[in-house]
Write an enzyme that holds these catalytic residues in place. Sequence first.
Site, PDB file in Angstrom:
ATOM      1  CG  ASP A 113       8.772   9.554  51.232  1.00 42.34           C
ATOM      2  OD1 ASP A 113       8.676   8.810  51.134  1.00 42.34           O
ATOM      3  OD2 ASP A 113       9.780  10.943  50.701  1.00 42.34           O
ATOM      4  CE  LYS A 119      15.158   7.828  47.093  1.00 39.76           C
ATOM      5  NZ  LYS A 119      15.777   6.165  46.525  1.00 39.76           N
ATOM      6  CE1 TYR A 126      10.006   2.224  48.174  1.00 39.08           C
ATOM      7  CE2 TYR A 126       8.213   0.932  48.036  1.00 39.08           C
ATOM      8  CZ  TYR A 126       9.120   1.392  48.456  1.00 39.08           C
ATOM      9  OH  TYR A 126      10.184   0.255  49.780  1.00 39.08           O
TER      10      TYR A 126
HETATM   11  P1  KE4 Z   1      15.210   3.516  51.283  1.00 40.46           P
HETATM   12  O1  KE4 Z   1      14.396   2.305  52.634  1.00 40.46           O
HETATM   13  O2  KE4 Z   1      15.073   3.123  49.901  1.00 40.46           O
HETATM   14  O3  KE4 Z   1      16.548   4.303  51.985  1.00 40.46           O
HETATM   15  O4  KE4 Z   1      13.792   4.914  50.929  1.00 40.46           O
HETATM   16  C1  KE4 Z   1      12.681   4.278  50.673  1.00 40.46           C
HETATM   17  C2  KE4 Z   1      11.775   5.625  49.560  1.00 40.46           C
HETATM   18  C3  KE4 Z   1      10.630   6.096  50.644  1.00 40.46           C
HETATM   19  N1  KE4 Z   1      10.420   7.299  49.693  1.00 40.46           N
HETATM   20  C4  KE4 Z   1      11.000   7.488  48.153  1.00 40.46           C
HETATM   21  C5  KE4 Z   1       9.689   9.044  47.712  1.00 40.46           C
HETATM   22  C6  KE4 Z   1      11.385   6.990  47.666  1.00 40.46           C
HETATM   23  O5  KE4 Z   1      11.740   7.368  46.178  1.00 40.46           O
HETATM   24  C7  KE4 Z   1      12.190   5.856  48.512  1.00 40.46           C
HETATM   25  C8  KE4 Z   1      12.827   4.608  47.593  1.00 40.46           C
HETATM   26  N2  KE4 Z   1      13.315   4.628  46.260  1.00 40.46           N
HETATM   27  C9  KE4 Z   1      13.303   3.719  46.206  1.00 40.46           C
HETATM   28  C10 KE4 Z   1      13.011   3.831  43.929  1.00 40.46           C
HETATM   29  N3  KE4 Z   1      11.824   4.244  44.123  1.00 40.46           N
HETATM   30  C11 KE4 Z   1      14.351   2.525  46.187  1.00 40.46           C
HETATM   31  C12 KE4 Z   1      14.673   1.709  44.904  1.00 40.46           C
HETATM   32  C13 KE4 Z   1      14.919   0.240  45.858  1.00 40.46           C
HETATM   33  O6  KE4 Z   1      13.992   0.004  46.270  1.00 40.46           O
HETATM   34  O7  KE4 Z   1      15.687  -0.767  45.807  1.00 40.46           O
END
Ligand code: KE4
Length: 430
Positions: free
Chosen positions: A240, A268, A145
């Site tokens: 990523d 994060k 993701y």
């Molecule tokens: P954000 O846009 O949510 O800050 O980051 C997206 C993203 C990009 N790349 C990786 C590897 C990620 O894990 C994420 C976001 N992670 C999720 C949890 N698996 C965020 C939680 C959510 O969507 O509320």
Amino acid sequence: MKTYPKSANLFERAKKMIPGGVNSPVRACRSVGTDPLFIDKALGSKLIDADGNEYIDYIGSWGPMILGHSHPSVISAIEQVLKRGTSFGAPVDLEVELAELVLEAVPAIDKVRMVSSGTEATMSAIRVARGVTGRNTIIKFDGCYHGHADSFLVSAGSGVATLGIAGSPGVPESVIAHTMSLPYNDMETFTSVMDKSGDSIAAVIVEAVAGNMGLVPPADGFLETLRIETSKHGTLLIFDEVMTGFRVSKGGAQGLYNIDPDMSCFGKIVGGGLPVGAYGGKEHIMSQVAPEGPIYQAGTLSGNPIAMAAGIATLKEIGKPGFYEALERTSARLAKGLQQAAVNTGTKAVLNRVGSMVGIFLTDQPVGSFDAAKTSDLEKFASYYRKMLDRRIYLAPSQFESLFVSAAHSDRDIDDTVAAAESVFSELSD
Ligand code: KE4
């Protein structure tokens, strides 16, 4: 089943005004059959919900809280900057300081651009890769993701996997036509696709340690193969590291596995729990980003001083001697304890761990791919989640997420978590 009246009341109100009552889908806990708890405050390894119940927290805001919640250095850094104001829409010294800390930790990066989320970071990195190479097609991997930008919503992990949506309505076919999703850790398939189409691929984007299908480490040679094949074809390799950055080591997954990607994305931890994302890479690539180059990307709150201060304080703390060694010890104790609890109760469970990212799959086969992760017993996972919550252990509400250990987790937290797991496993095995 315990009741949570204040959370329940807040959730009813929220659902009237916010889609699903939450501002991010996975928080709705739909795949584990419960309603979400509303959190009142957090300190160290603990969360306290609106009804005053205290939990040992293994979500850590989905990764940012590697120091634990409300770390004194982060709180005081934020308080100090608040006295100067909240947002200037102009360059500020703190952006320079955080950029220096990122470049010092991640030698593969010559230049970095701050944004406000992981999605913004990966979305921008893909645009830059397409702009620099003049190519359109990107490769991602099943179960990974990269945030919710259109190009990525193809058999993604995390919330999309949990919701069972392959892609999403609203994403034009014309966009998805430029995204290829291949099996994670499948070097043969990747190499044959690159042999055939490599010269038309703008970028390969990968979670070097996959945390959005549960925790799946890279197979031996997988990352090296990505690096060799992308170099062969002038394709940019994008790591990523939104989840793994500053998590699995100070230098992220690229530092742990000694790979030199062309671009890297962060989120994060880099913001210490405030809205920060970042993308960076080699000089010849990042010099193409506006205003230095023609590839456009912008953001009102990019480099926000308060967010920068939280990121700086966090990266300074993780840079202290012994930080990762202590985190490794605690994380290893957790994984070992959970594995032993499964053995003691005859529970089919597979534990994967990389540093302070831990994944437990309720299956009896090794989990090295999204297909293998999907053999897990999702119904049983939902029961496990609910019973652990009743025992005040706060886990990610999805089989396709990872657990995060923080520097604030104590031996007592780990022992209590393992004891709770053993009691839940024995209940589930009856
Ligand atoms: P954000 O846009 O949510 O800050 O980051 C997206 C993203 C990009 N790349 C990786 C590897 C990620 O894990 C994420 C976001 N992670 C999720 C949890 N698996 C965020 C939680 C959510 O969507 O509320």
